[in-house]
Design a protein around this motif. Structure first.
Motif, PDB file in Angstrom:
ATOM      1  N   THR A  27       7.193   2.912  10.641  1.00  9.62           N
ATOM      2  CA  THR A  27       6.925   3.592   9.383  1.00  9.62           C
ATOM      3  C   THR A  27       6.941   2.579   8.242  1.00  9.62           C
ATOM      4  N   VAL A  28       6.324   2.979   7.147  1.00 10.67           N
ATOM      5  CA  VAL A  28       6.316   2.157   5.933  1.00 10.67           C
ATOM      6  C   VAL A  28       6.582   3.069   4.745  1.00 10.67           C
ATOM      7  N   THR A  29       6.968   2.473   3.636  1.00  6.23           N
ATOM      8  CA  THR A  29       7.123   3.233   2.400  1.00  6.23           C
ATOM      9  C   THR A  29       5.809   3.174   1.643  1.00  6.23           C
ATOM     10  N   ALA A  30       5.331   4.321   1.224  1.00 10.50           N
ATOM     11  CA  ALA A  30       4.084   4.406   0.461  1.00 10.50           C
ATOM     12  C   ALA A  30       4.336   5.241  -0.784  1.00 10.50           C
ATOM     13  N   CYS A  31       3.711   4.833  -1.885  1.00  5.30           N
ATOM     14  CA  CYS A  31       3.949   5.484  -3.177  1.00  5.30           C
ATOM     15  C   CYS A  31       2.642   5.888  -3.838  1.00  5.30           C
ATOM     16  N   ASP A  32       2.741   6.916  -4.680  1.00  3.42           N
ATOM     17  CA  ASP A  32       1.581   7.366  -5.449  1.00  3.42           C
ATOM     18  C   ASP A  32       1.180   6.340  -6.501  1.00  3.42           C
ATOM     19  N   SER A  33       2.164   5.594  -7.042  1.00  2.00           N
ATOM     20  CA  SER A  33       1.849   4.653  -8.117  1.00  2.00           C
ATOM     21  C   SER A  33       2.203   3.220  -7.733  1.00  2.00           C
ATOM     22  N   LEU A  34       1.460   2.292  -8.277  1.00  2.00           N
ATOM     23  CA  LEU A  34       1.725   0.872  -8.062  1.00  2.00           C
ATOM     24  C   LEU A  34       3.054   0.471  -8.696  1.00  2.00           C
ATOM     25  N   ILE A  35       3.414   1.090  -9.811  1.00  2.00           N
ATOM     26  CA  ILE A  35       4.680   0.761 -10.487  1.00  2.00           C
ATOM     27  C   ILE A  35       5.877   1.050  -9.569  1.00  2.00           C
ATOM     28  N   ALA A  36       5.890   2.222  -8.936  1.00  2.00           N
ATOM     29  CA  ALA A  36       6.986   2.566  -8.025  1.00  2.00           C
ATOM     30  C   ALA A  36       7.016   1.604  -6.841  1.00  2.00           C
ATOM     31  N   THR A  37       5.854   1.246  -6.343  1.00  2.00           N
ATOM     32  CA  THR A  37       5.768   0.299  -5.229  1.00  2.00           C
ATOM     33  C   THR A  37       6.360  -1.042  -5.623  1.00  2.00           C
ATOM     34  N   ARG A  38       6.037  -1.518  -6.805  1.00  2.00           N
ATOM     35  CA  ARG A  38       6.563  -2.802  -7.281  1.00  2.00           C
ATOM     36  C   ARG A  38       8.073  -2.755  -7.476  1.00  2.00           C
ATOM     37  N   TYR A  77      -0.835  -6.314  -3.268  1.00  2.00           N
ATOM     38  CA  TYR A  77      -0.548  -4.889  -3.072  1.00  2.00           C
ATOM     39  C   TYR A  77      -1.846  -4.207  -2.669  1.00  2.00           C
ATOM     40  N   GLU A  78      -1.735  -3.214  -1.759  1.00  2.00           N
ATOM     41  CA  GLU A  78      -2.915  -2.490  -1.304  1.00  2.00           C
ATOM     42  C   GLU A  78      -2.675  -0.989  -1.357  1.00  2.00           C
ATOM     43  N   CYS A  79      -3.678  -0.295  -1.842  1.00  4.10           N
ATOM     44  CA  CYS A  79      -3.681   1.159  -1.845  1.00  4.10           C
ATOM     45  C   CYS A  79      -4.510   1.579  -0.633  1.00  4.10           C
ATOM     46  N   MET A  80      -3.838   2.174   0.332  1.00  4.96           N
ATOM     47  CA  MET A  80      -4.462   2.480   1.620  1.00  4.96           C
ATOM     48  C   MET A  80      -4.760   3.973   1.743  1.00  4.96           C
ATOM     49  N   THR A  81      -5.846   4.301   2.447  1.00  5.85           N
ATOM     50  CA  THR A  81      -6.100   5.706   2.756  1.00  5.85           C
ATOM     51  C   THR A  81      -5.034   6.149   3.758  1.00  5.85           C
ATOM     52  N   VAL A  82      -4.559   7.366   3.595  1.00  4.41           N
ATOM     53  CA  VAL A  82      -3.523   7.908   4.475  1.00  4.41           C
ATOM     54  C   VAL A  82      -3.965   9.294   4.912  1.00  4.41           C
ATOM     55  N   ALA A  83      -3.901   9.541   6.209  1.00  3.53           N
ATOM     56  CA  ALA A  83      -4.307  10.833   6.753  1.00  3.53           C
ATOM     57  C   ALA A  83      -3.519  11.957   6.090  1.00  3.53           C
ATOM     58  N   GLY A  84      -4.242  12.937   5.541  1.00  9.27           N
ATOM     59  CA  GLY A  84      -3.628  14.101   4.937  1.00  9.27           C
ATOM     60  C   GLY A  84      -3.123  13.911   3.509  1.00  9.27           C
ATOM     61  N   GLY A  86      -4.993  12.856   0.812  1.00 14.69           N
ATOM     62  CA  GLY A  86      -5.987  13.230  -0.180  1.00 14.69           C
ATOM     63  C   GLY A  86      -6.413  12.087  -1.084  1.00 14.69           C
ATOM     64  N   ARG A  87      -5.615  11.051  -1.192  1.00 10.37           N
ATOM     65  CA  ARG A  87      -5.971   9.862  -1.983  1.00 10.37           C
ATOM     66  C   ARG A  87      -5.190   8.691  -1.414  1.00 10.37           C
ATOM     67  N   CYS A  88      -5.522   7.495  -1.868  1.00  9.06           N
ATOM     68  CA  CYS A  88      -4.829   6.330  -1.324  1.00  9.06           C
ATOM     69  C   CYS A  88      -3.395   6.261  -1.852  1.00  9.06           C
ATOM     70  N   LEU A  89      -2.540   5.620  -1.065  1.00  3.59           N
ATOM     71  CA  LEU A  89      -1.135   5.407  -1.432  1.00  3.59           C
ATOM     72  C   LEU A  89      -0.864   3.911  -1.403  1.00  3.59           C
ATOM     73  N   TRP A  90      -0.055   3.436  -2.363  1.00  2.00           N
ATOM     74  CA  TRP A  90       0.311   2.021  -2.446  1.00  2.00           C
ATOM     75  C   TRP A  90       1.414   1.757  -1.428  1.00  2.00           C
ATOM     76  N   VAL A  91       1.164   0.833  -0.523  1.00 10.07           N
ATOM     77  CA  VAL A  91       2.102   0.524   0.551  1.00 10.07           C
ATOM     78  C   VAL A  91       2.991  -0.639   0.140  1.00 10.07           C
ATOM     79  N   VAL A  92       4.308  -0.459   0.297  1.00 14.84           N
ATOM     80  CA  VAL A  92       5.273  -1.501  -0.047  1.00 14.84           C
ATOM     81  C   VAL A  92       5.152  -2.634   0.972  1.00 14.84           C
ATOM     82  N   PRO A  93       4.916  -3.877   0.480  1.00 15.87           N
ATOM     83  CA  PRO A  93       4.779  -5.009   1.426  1.00 15.87           C
ATOM     84  C   PRO A  93       6.079  -5.331   2.145  1.00 15.87           C
TER      85      PRO A  93
END
Length: 93
Positions: A27-38, A77-84, A86-93
């Motif tokens: 699993t990985v942590t994914a966030c709606d915003s780049l700020i939260a990811t950072r 940082y990358e915003c990836m498509t995630v199944a279900g 509806g929009r991309c999520l920023w994945v924590v490196p």
């Protein structure tokens, strides 16, 4: 004799830690915003596991392609498509 018992306990503890680490890699942590990811990426120790608003753990198997990329302070940082999602999520490196 006591040292053998201690070594066995240590080996069991290390084996358990290894399986927990392997589970985390699924699993990985994914966030709606780049700020939260950072913020998560910049945190250390237990603070790195503190939930940020709009973030969640997702399965690596649900991650698709890259929709957006950002390079901030040399960190990618990358915003990836995630199944279900509806929009991309920023994945924590």
């Amino acid at each position: 004799m006591q040292s053998r018992t201690m070594l066995a306990a240590l080996a069991i503890g290390l084996a358990g830690a290894g399986s927990a680490a392997a589970q985390d890699r699924a699993t990985v942590t994914a966030c709606d915003s780049l700020i939260a990811t950072r913020r998560i990426d910049a945190a250390t120790g237990p603070a790195r596991e503190t939930p940020e608003a709009g973030c969640r753990r997702i399965s690596r198997a649900d991650i698709g392609t890259v929709e957006q990329r950002a390079l901030i302070g040399g960190a990618p940082y990358e915003c990836m498509t995630v199944a279900g999602a509806g929009r991309c999520l920023w994945v924590v490196p």
